[in-house]
Design a protein around this motif. Structure first.
Motif, short mmCIF file in Angstrom:
data_model
loop_
_atom_site.label_atom_id
_atom_site.label_comp_id
_atom_site.label_asym_id
_atom_site.label_seq_id
_atom_site.Cartn_x
_atom_site.Cartn_y
_atom_site.Cartn_z
N UNK A 243 -11.40 -84.77 18.79
CA UNK A 243 -10.79 -84.82 20.13
C UNK A 243 -11.77 -85.38 21.15
N UNK A 244 -13.04 -84.99 21.04
CA UNK A 244 -14.05 -85.48 21.97
C UNK A 244 -14.24 -86.99 21.84
N UNK A 245 -14.23 -87.50 20.61
CA UNK A 245 -14.41 -88.94 20.41
C UNK A 245 -13.20 -89.71 20.94
N UNK A 246 -12.00 -89.22 20.68
CA UNK A 246 -10.80 -89.88 21.19
C UNK A 246 -10.82 -89.90 22.72
N UNK A 247 -11.22 -88.78 23.31
CA UNK A 247 -11.29 -88.72 24.77
C UNK A 247 -12.36 -89.66 25.30
N UNK B 224 -13.73 -99.35 31.76
CA UNK B 224 -14.05 -100.76 31.59
C UNK B 224 -12.95 -101.64 32.19
N UNK B 225 -11.70 -101.23 32.05
CA UNK B 225 -10.60 -101.99 32.64
C UNK B 225 -10.71 -102.02 34.16
N UNK B 226 -11.02 -100.86 34.75
CA UNK B 226 -11.19 -100.80 36.20
C UNK B 226 -12.36 -101.67 36.65
N UNK C 268 -10.87 -93.20 25.23
CA UNK C 268 -9.89 -93.38 26.31
C UNK C 268 -10.61 -93.58 27.65
N UNK C 269 -11.63 -92.75 27.91
CA UNK C 269 -12.38 -92.87 29.16
C UNK C 269 -13.08 -94.21 29.26
N UNK C 270 -13.70 -94.66 28.16
CA UNK C 270 -14.43 -95.93 28.19
C UNK C 270 -13.48 -97.10 28.43
N UNK C 271 -12.33 -97.08 27.79
CA UNK C 271 -11.37 -98.18 27.95
C UNK C 271 -10.87 -98.26 29.39
N UNK D 291 -18.34 -96.42 42.50
CA UNK D 291 -17.89 -95.07 42.85
C UNK D 291 -16.57 -94.74 42.16
N UNK D 292 -15.69 -95.72 42.05
CA UNK D 292 -14.41 -95.49 41.37
C UNK D 292 -14.63 -95.20 39.89
N UNK D 293 -15.51 -95.96 39.24
CA UNK D 293 -15.78 -95.74 37.82
C UNK D 293 -16.40 -94.36 37.60
N UNK D 294 -17.37 -93.99 38.44
CA UNK D 294 -17.97 -92.66 38.31
C UNK D 294 -16.92 -91.56 38.50
N UNK D 295 -16.01 -91.76 39.43
CA UNK D 295 -14.98 -90.75 39.70
C UNK D 295 -13.99 -90.65 38.54
N UNK D 296 -13.67 -91.78 37.92
CA UNK D 296 -12.77 -91.78 36.77
C UNK D 296 -13.41 -91.01 35.61
N UNK D 297 -14.67 -91.30 35.34
CA UNK D 297 -15.38 -90.61 34.27
C UNK D 297 -15.46 -89.11 34.56
N UNK D 298 -15.77 -88.76 35.81
CA UNK D 298 -15.85 -87.35 36.18
C UNK D 298 -14.52 -86.64 36.05
#
Length: 308
Positions: free
Chosen positions: A285-289, A298-300, A292-295, A233-240
């Motif tokens: 910009x979309x690729x950079x974002x 994945x860390x979380x 950042x989101x994936x990193x 749930x935390x990962x989904x919320x971060x991505x959202x």
């Protein structure tokens, strides 16, 4: 002359037949997986590849589209508008996600406790906002926030008070957070409640025999047991949170001075592509974002699934 045992002759099958069987099994496997692989490549890998291709070019006034290599990425990493939007969604993530997940967890624990009267009604009513599309939810709350035509304005006129404007520059991020929380509390509640339902009841009985109270059961049994659901749930919320777009995009027409075209990275990308006709830089910009989101996600995940 040495004769081979009869059993050895019977065990070894003819090699051509074994190879044919393996090939047939592989073809059957690809027959099942092929449609998914084709759709996955078409709707996921192909757009990413095309975005990477676009990010390596730039439209110039003279000469048309030309190859620039990584110049667009260098510009994106030094773009103040991009970093301001990223900082804004970072603040949104740090405040809104813990509140939303905390409320969802409390509701799931209350329903799972068995002491809540009418738990089916509460479960359905709390999940119901998730069924409302984000665009419709933003329109509903935008009408509620309106100081001239909405609920806030009606309260001001009826009681002769002046409530703070929810769509002012200082409060608009909190107002968006309220909309997102209203939308997704039920979704996360369902994840937590489903995880709680599969926890063995024998653990609760053993804790009760040891003299553990309700709070100790929650902290020592239930929360560790649904750790995986909490991480998901935390990962989904971060991505959202990093993909925040619908709510500010809809409310932008109601609060143009508070929500600019670069309010979030996704809104900035949309404005670059469709308003500024800068498709190559928007892809960058979309690729950079996305990176950042994936990193961060994945860390979380690594920290959340680490055994204590």
């Amino acid at each position: 002359m040495t004769l081979l045992p009869t059993s050895a002759k019977a065990v070894s099958p003819p090699r051509p037949r074994a190879r044919f069987r393996r090939r047939k099994q592989a073809l059957v496997g690809w027959g099942f997986a092929g449609p998914f692989v084709a759709v996955f490549g078409l709707v996921f890998l192909a757009p990413i590849g095309y975005a990477l291709y676009l990010s390596l070019f730039r439209d110039r006034l003279i000469g048309g589209t030309s190859f620039v290599g990584l110049d667009n990425y260098g510009e994106a990493l030094t773009d103040p508008k991009f970093w301001e939007g990223l900082a804004r969604v970072g603040l949104f993530l740090a405040v809104q996600v813990p509140i939303m997940l905390g409320i969802a967890l409390l509701v799931a624990l209350a329903i799972d406790s068995g002491r809540l009267y009418g738990k089916t009604f509460f479960r359905v009513s709390i999940f119901l906002p998730y069924a409302v599309p984000a665009v419709v939810a933003s329109l509903i709350w935008g009408f509620i926030y309106g100081t001239r035509f909405g609920l806030v304005g009606n309260i001001n006129d009826t009681f002769g008070v002046t409530l703070p404007d929810p769509l002012s520059p200082s409060l608009v991020l909190a107002s968006i957070g309220n909309i997102v929380t209203w939308e997704f509390v039920g979704y996360n509640m369902l994840i937590f409640y489903s995880a709680l339902k599969v926890v063995p009841r024998s653990l609760y009985e053993a804790a009760a025999i040891d003299g553990a109270g309700e709070w100790r059961v929650v902290t020592s049994v239930k929360l560790p047991a649904i750790r995986g659901a909490l991480v998901i749930a935390t990962i989904f919320s971060i991505i959202g949170s990093f993909q925040l777009f619908n709510e500010p995009s809809i409310l932008q027409k109601l609060a143009p001075n508070a929500i600019t075209s670069d309010f979030t990275p996704n809104l900035y990308t949309y404005s670059l592509s469709f308003s500024g006709q800068q498709h190559n830089y928007a892809a960058t910009v979309a690729i950079v974002m996305g990176v950042v989101t994936a990193v961060i996600a994945y860390t979380v995940q690594l920290r959340g699934m680490r055994k204590g």
